[in-house]
Motif scaffolding. Structure first.
Motif, PDB file in Angstrom:
ATOM      1  N   TYR A  24       6.948 153.026 123.434  1.00 18.74           N
ATOM      2  CA  TYR A  24       6.485 152.428 124.684  1.00 18.74           C
ATOM      3  C   TYR A  24       5.053 152.860 124.999  1.00 18.74           C
ATOM      4  CZ  TYR A  24       6.381 150.517 129.325  1.00 18.74           C
ATOM      5  OH  TYR A  24       6.026 149.777 130.426  1.00 18.74           O
ATOM      6  N   THR A  25       4.741 154.133 124.781  1.00 19.24           N
ATOM      7  CA  THR A  25       3.381 154.609 125.036  1.00 19.24           C
ATOM      8  C   THR A  25       2.380 153.888 124.142  1.00 19.24           C
ATOM      9  OG1 THR A  25       4.211 156.797 125.660  1.00 19.24           O
ATOM     10  CG2 THR A  25       1.886 156.637 125.084  1.00 19.24           C
ATOM     11  N   THR A  26       2.734 153.712 122.874  1.00 14.88           N
ATOM     12  CA  THR A  26       1.851 153.027 121.929  1.00 14.88           C
ATOM     13  C   THR A  26       1.649 151.574 122.319  1.00 14.88           C
ATOM     14  OG1 THR A  26       2.598 154.491 120.146  1.00 14.88           O
ATOM     15  CG2 THR A  26       1.495 152.437 119.510  1.00 14.88           C
ATOM     16  N   LEU A  27       2.747 150.897 122.637  1.00 18.54           N
ATOM     17  CA  LEU A  27       2.650 149.485 123.013  1.00 18.54           C
ATOM     18  C   LEU A  27       1.868 149.320 124.316  1.00 18.54           C
ATOM     19  CD1 LEU A  27       6.255 148.165 122.197  1.00 18.54           C
ATOM     20  CD2 LEU A  27       4.141 147.783 120.909  1.00 18.54           C
ATOM     21  N   SER A  28       2.060 150.243 125.256  1.00 15.71           N
ATOM     22  CA  SER A  28       1.340 150.158 126.529  1.00 15.71           C
ATOM     23  C   SER A  28      -0.160 150.279 126.315  1.00 15.71           C
ATOM     24  CB  SER A  28       1.823 151.251 127.491  1.00 15.71           C
ATOM     25  OG  SER A  28       3.167 151.052 127.848  1.00 15.71           O
ATOM     26  N   GLY A  29      -0.557 151.238 125.484  1.00 12.18           N
ATOM     27  CA  GLY A  29      -1.973 151.428 125.239  1.00 12.18           C
ATOM     28  C   GLY A  29      -2.629 150.243 124.562  1.00 12.18           C
ATOM     29  N   LEU A  30      -1.867 149.545 123.727  1.00 13.90           N
ATOM     30  CA  LEU A  30      -2.436 148.437 122.960  1.00 13.90           C
ATOM     31  C   LEU A  30      -2.326 147.086 123.657  1.00 13.90           C
ATOM     32  CD1 LEU A  30      -1.175 149.276 119.343  1.00 13.90           C
ATOM     33  CD2 LEU A  30      -3.521 149.414 120.208  1.00 13.90           C
ATOM     34  N   PHE A  31      -1.239 146.880 124.390  1.00 15.08           N
ATOM     35  CA  PHE A  31      -0.941 145.523 124.842  1.00 15.08           C
ATOM     36  C   PHE A  31      -0.869 145.333 126.356  1.00 15.08           C
ATOM     37  CE2 PHE A  31       1.073 145.852 120.601  1.00 15.08           C
ATOM     38  CZ  PHE A  31       0.382 144.834 119.961  1.00 15.08           C
ATOM     39  N   SER A  32      -1.001 146.397 127.152  1.00 15.28           N
ATOM     40  CA  SER A  32      -0.757 146.257 128.589  1.00 15.28           C
ATOM     41  C   SER A  32      -2.007 145.998 129.421  1.00 15.28           C
ATOM     42  CB  SER A  32      -0.050 147.509 129.131  1.00 15.28           C
ATOM     43  OG  SER A  32       1.241 147.617 128.587  1.00 15.28           O
ATOM     44  N   GLY A  33      -3.169 145.988 128.801  1.00 11.69           N
ATOM     45  CA  GLY A  33      -4.388 145.783 129.577  1.00 11.69           C
ATOM     46  C   GLY A  33      -4.839 147.022 130.317  1.00 11.69           C
ATOM     47  N   ILE A  34      -4.391 148.179 129.876  1.00 11.50           N
ATOM     48  CA  ILE A  34      -4.755 149.417 130.550  1.00 11.50           C
ATOM     49  C   ILE A  34      -6.213 149.768 130.270  1.00 11.50           C
ATOM     50  CG2 ILE A  34      -4.324 151.910 130.616  1.00 11.50           C
ATOM     51  CD1 ILE A  34      -1.374 151.302 130.180  1.00 11.50           C
ATOM     52  N   TYR A  35      -6.643 149.619 129.010  1.00 10.98           N
ATOM     53  CA  TYR A  35      -8.001 149.976 128.627  1.00 10.98           C
ATOM     54  C   TYR A  35      -8.894 148.774 128.352  1.00 10.98           C
ATOM     55  CZ  TYR A  35      -5.775 154.514 128.030  1.00 10.98           C
ATOM     56  OH  TYR A  35      -5.079 155.676 128.242  1.00 10.98           O
ATOM     57  N   PHE A  36      -8.311 147.617 128.167  1.00  7.59           N
ATOM     58  CA  PHE A  36      -9.082 146.392 127.962  1.00  7.59           C
ATOM     59  C   PHE A  36      -8.200 145.208 128.354  1.00  7.59           C
ATOM     60  CE2 PHE A  36      -7.261 147.857 123.947  1.00  7.59           C
ATOM     61  CZ  PHE A  36      -6.408 146.804 123.620  1.00  7.59           C
ATOM     62  N   PRO A  37      -8.805 144.091 128.768  1.00  3.56           N
ATOM     63  CA  PRO A  37      -8.011 142.933 129.213  1.00  3.56           C
ATOM     64  C   PRO A  37      -7.150 142.375 128.082  1.00  3.56           C
ATOM     65  CG  PRO A  37     -10.305 142.731 129.904  1.00  3.56           C
ATOM     66  CD  PRO A  37     -10.252 143.883 128.952  1.00  3.56           C
ATOM     67  N   VAL A  38      -5.955 141.930 128.426  1.00  2.75           N
ATOM     68  CA  VAL A  38      -5.050 141.392 127.408  1.00  2.75           C
ATOM     69  C   VAL A  38      -5.599 140.105 126.807  1.00  2.75           C
ATOM     70  CG1 VAL A  38      -3.015 142.436 128.461  1.00  2.75           C
ATOM     71  CG2 VAL A  38      -3.714 140.140 129.155  1.00  2.75           C
ATOM     72  N   GLU A  39      -6.531 139.453 127.502  1.00 10.24           N
ATOM     73  CA  GLU A  39      -7.103 138.207 126.986  1.00 10.24           C
ATOM     74  C   GLU A  39      -7.908 138.417 125.708  1.00 10.24           C
ATOM     75  OE1 GLU A  39      -6.143 137.621 131.225  1.00 10.24           O
ATOM     76  OE2 GLU A  39      -7.208 139.178 130.079  1.00 10.24           O
ATOM     77  N   ILE A  40      -8.303 139.666 125.437  1.00  7.71           N
ATOM     78  CA  ILE A  40      -9.035 139.969 124.215  1.00  7.71           C
ATOM     79  C   ILE A  40      -8.133 139.868 122.989  1.00  7.71           C
ATOM     80  CG2 ILE A  40     -10.198 141.867 122.976  1.00  7.71           C
ATOM     81  CD1 ILE A  40     -11.411 142.743 125.566  1.00  7.71           C
TER      82      ILE A  40
END
Length: 285
Positions: free
Chosen positions: A197-213
């Motif tokens: 979950y931590t890995t998926l959150s960092g990559l796919f949740s828009g926490i550090y960059f917009p999901v539109e990227i």
């Protein structure tokens, strides 16, 4: 909820006893926290330095650049980074607290004694979570004040509504935290649920960059992760000053998801507890 310990009395008296226990638990953690003064100072400094680094990075990126993908949050890249970092702190809190309690009691060989005491395991979970939430919020509040003063971060002081959003998004995260604890109760070490979950959150949740990227073919993964909705609501409340009425649909979705995941976490934990008890491995570490 979980076996072990006698039930406290019902009604107002029971609620008062639970509140007093919670306050005593927080007081205990404060005394421990203050007793390690060097660690306390270094921890606060590390957190502050880390956020200040984010501040300089954001300030550097913001010079001469335009970020249309975050315009819906007000366009402040520094505020975008900071809210993502804050949200990840609470994510780690929810995922680590419950399994941390299990691992700590197992390592000290006191888990079975806790289960036989007048403080059942579910209360220990509750006290640990409330205490950790208190310290995390205190630390982040101090850092926020420093950031607003040093870098003029554009954050709307809508903190009460932000807390409501945080509490709501914590519900599904707590459910995942219980699933993690149920695995640790059996395996002792190694938590694929929390790691995934931590890995998926960092990559796919828009926490550090917009999901539109993200590429179109993998972007739907984002919409399966509760953190995607949680960080969106938090940014809308803090960066745009929106009120709870405008984010109510997202809050309902997170609350419903949280109810399902917490229920699943309770069932999984009970099964793991019974399995460990039958094997006689509750205190193994």
């Amino acid at each position: 909820m979980f076996h072990g310990g006698s039930e406290f009395s019902s009604g107002g008296e029971g609620h008062l006893k639970l509140l007093i226990k919670t306050l005593y638990f927080i007081r205990k953690d404060i005394l421990i926290w203050l007793s390690y003064r060097t660690q306390l100072v270094l921890g606060l400094l590390s957190g502050f330095v880390g956020i200040v680094q984010f501040g300089f990075i954001g300030k550097f990126i913001a010079q001469g650049n335009y970020f249309p993908l975050i315009e819906r949050y007000g366009g402040d890249i520094l505020a975008y980074f900071i809210t993502g970092s804050v949200f990840m702190s609470y994510t780690n809190l929810a995922l680590m607290t419950f399994k941390g309690v299990i691992q700590r009691e197992q390592s000290m060989g006191t888990l079975e004694y806790i289960l036989l005491s007048k403080t059942p395991l579910w209360q220990l979970f509750l006290f640990s979570f409330v205490s950790s939430f208190f310290f995390t919020t205190l630390n982040i509040t101090l850092i926020f004040l420093g950031l607003v003063y040093l870098f003029s971060v554009h954050i709307t002081p809508n903190f009460l509504e932000a807390l409501v959003v945080l509490f709501t998004v914590m519900l599904p995260l707590m459910g995942i935290g219980l699933l993690s604890a149920s695995i640790v109760l059996v395996t002792k070490r190694g938590d694929p649920v929390g790691w995934l979950y931590t890995t998926l959150s960092g990559l796919f949740s828009g926490i550090y960059f917009p999901v539109e990227i993200l590429p179109d073919w993998i972007r739907p993964v984002s919409y399966l992760i509760p953190s995607t909705y949680g960080i969106d609501l938090l940014r809308r409340v803090l960066m745009r000053g929106e009120h709870l009425s405008s984010v109510s649909e997202g809050l309902v979705l997170l609350a419903a998801t949280g109810t399902v995941l917490i229920s699943a976490g309770i069932v999984a934990f009970k099964r793991s507890f019974n399995q460990a008890r039958l094997r006689g491995s509750l205190s193994w570490y």
